[in-house]
Scaffold this active site. Structure first.
Site, PDB file in Angstrom:
ATOM      1  CG  HIS A  63     -20.873 -11.066 -27.952  1.00  0.00           C
ATOM      2  ND1 HIS A  63     -19.660 -11.517 -27.466  1.00  0.00           N
ATOM      3  CD2 HIS A  63     -20.960  -9.765 -27.556  1.00  0.00           C
ATOM      4  CE1 HIS A  63     -19.058 -10.549 -26.804  1.00  0.00           C
ATOM      5  NE2 HIS A  63     -19.819  -9.470 -26.853  1.00  0.00           N
ATOM      6  CG  HIS A  65     -21.682  -6.250 -27.936  1.00  0.00           C
ATOM      7  ND1 HIS A  65     -21.819  -6.641 -26.629  1.00  0.00           N
ATOM      8  CD2 HIS A  65     -22.859  -5.634 -28.270  1.00  0.00           C
ATOM      9  CE1 HIS A  65     -23.020  -6.291 -26.176  1.00  0.00           C
ATOM     10  NE2 HIS A  65     -23.662  -5.690 -27.158  1.00  0.00           N
ATOM     11  CG  ASP A  67     -16.052  -5.263 -27.471  1.00  0.00           C
ATOM     12  OD1 ASP A  67     -17.207  -5.514 -27.871  1.00  0.00           O
ATOM     13  OD2 ASP A  67     -15.672  -5.557 -26.321  1.00  0.00           O
ATOM     14  CG  HIS A 143     -23.121 -10.161 -23.124  1.00  0.00           C
ATOM     15  ND1 HIS A 143     -22.595  -9.420 -22.087  1.00  0.00           N
ATOM     16  CD2 HIS A 143     -22.681  -9.557 -24.269  1.00  0.00           C
ATOM     17  CE1 HIS A 143     -21.865  -8.439 -22.573  1.00  0.00           C
ATOM     18  NE2 HIS A 143     -21.904  -8.499 -23.898  1.00  0.00           N
ATOM     19  CG  ASP A 214     -18.143  -9.901 -23.548  1.00  0.00           C
ATOM     20  OD1 ASP A 214     -17.046 -10.488 -23.615  1.00  0.00           O
ATOM     21  OD2 ASP A 214     -18.332  -8.742 -23.958  1.00  0.00           O
ATOM     22  CG  HIS A 272     -13.994  -8.607 -22.119  1.00  0.00           C
ATOM     23  ND1 HIS A 272     -14.902  -7.862 -21.391  1.00  0.00           N
ATOM     24  CD2 HIS A 272     -14.309  -8.432 -23.417  1.00  0.00           C
ATOM     25  CE1 HIS A 272     -15.735  -7.259 -22.222  1.00  0.00           C
ATOM     26  NE2 HIS A 272     -15.399  -7.582 -23.464  1.00  0.00           N
TER      27      HIS A 272
END
Length: 312
Positions: A63, A65, A67, A143, A214, A272
């Site tokens: 994804h 994001h 990080d 998510h 995630d 994570h």
């Protein structure tokens, strides 16, 4: 086949761990490798491993994001300096191509190789990669932004030829060995038929690796994990923090263990982790998961490498 954990932290780097990135080192003879996500400083982590950027062939992004993607532009650019001239596939959510191309346009970055983008629709069970060795299927997870998990399935490999038995049967080394190795029966000049299944060892079963982005617990996370030899599942929070975990689209240790147990996975690797947990806390997080999951359980640390062995 080996899996390297280049970054095991959530959200931002800290003194104990970098942000998300995982490398899957494929088996010989090709020895190429794939990357799953690339948080910032991923290429710095790679310098501490034997992995070479010139051997990187595919990047899978779970994804968008930060990080999980802030390390991509620098890593892709450095690949040109490290002798990378073959095309590089980037597979991930829609918007991945725009992100990379925008950064490169603004910075004036040029590459010595071709980028091949495959942007995924929010569908379940979509085949995103296939060659003679592997297939990769992606499904959506739960998510805060579109997020995917990947199921990597290695094709079964032919068993070894029983050379001593072939010599006893009068089969000379040569092209006929190749035919038998491929599963074809042969007939000798004297009329004797040699059956491939009688002169080869049993096939070597392919390995299954599931790498989830995630997610809170979801049916797709479970389906992607069925029978996995190794399952990578996020465990951002410890047991008892389910409400907070779900608020931000994450899972706890016990929820990761529940998915692994129900899926019949062999090895569960949790990653994570929230910055609230130090490496000294990881044994406790492992114990939480072990109470529910009977297989091997690992709380990953940065630069940890795990061999993924074939089933007997």
């Amino acid at each position: 086949m080996h899996i390297w954990f280049l970054g095991t932290g959530a959200g931002r780097p800290n003194k104990h761990r970098n942000v998300s990135s995982i490398a899957l080192q494929l088996p010989e003879p090709c020895c190429d490798w794939w990357l799953f996500d690339a948080g910032e400083a991923t290429q710095h982590q790679l310098m501490k491993t034997p992995l070479k950027l010139s051997k990187l062939t595919t990047i899978f992004v779970t994804h968008l994001h930060g990080d999980h993607i802030y390390g991509l532009p620098g890593l892709i650019s450095t690949r040109s300096f490290d002798g990378g001239i073959t095309p590089l596939r980037l597979i991930g959510p829609r918007g991945l191509r725009r992100y990379i191309e925008t950064v490169f346009e603004i910075s004036g970055t040029t590459l010595d190789y071709e980028l091949q983008f495959i942007e995924l629709d929010e569908e379940d069970g979509q085949l995103v990669f296939e060659d003679e060795r592997f297939t990769v299927v992606a499904s959506t997870l739960i998510h805060r932004v579109p997020c995917f998990g990947y199921r990597i399935v290695e094709q079964d490999q032919p068993g070894k030829l029983l050379v001593d038995k072939l010599m006893q049967l009068g089969v000379a080394a040569g092209p006929q060995y190749g035919l038998l190795k491929q599963g074809h029966d042969i007939t000798l000049q004297n009329g004797t038929t040699i059956y491939a299944n009688e002169v080869t060892a049993p096939a070597l079963p392919g390995r299954i690796v599931t790498i989830l982005g995630d997610t809170t617990p979801s049916p797709n996370a479970l389906e992607l994990s069925i029978g996995a030899d190794l399952l990578v599942h996020e465990a951002t929070f410890s047991e008892g923090m389910e409400e907070k975990a779900h608020l931000f689209g994450h899972s706890t240790t016990i929820e990761a263990a529940s998915t692994a147990s129900e899926a019949g996975a062999s090895i569960l690797v949790m990653t994570h982790f929230s910055g609230r947990y130090h490496n000294e806390d990881l044994p406790k997080l492992e114990e939480e998961a072990k109470r529910l999951f009977g297989g091997q359980t690992v709380a990953a640390t940065d630069l940890k490498c795990i061999e993924i062995k074939r089933r007997e």
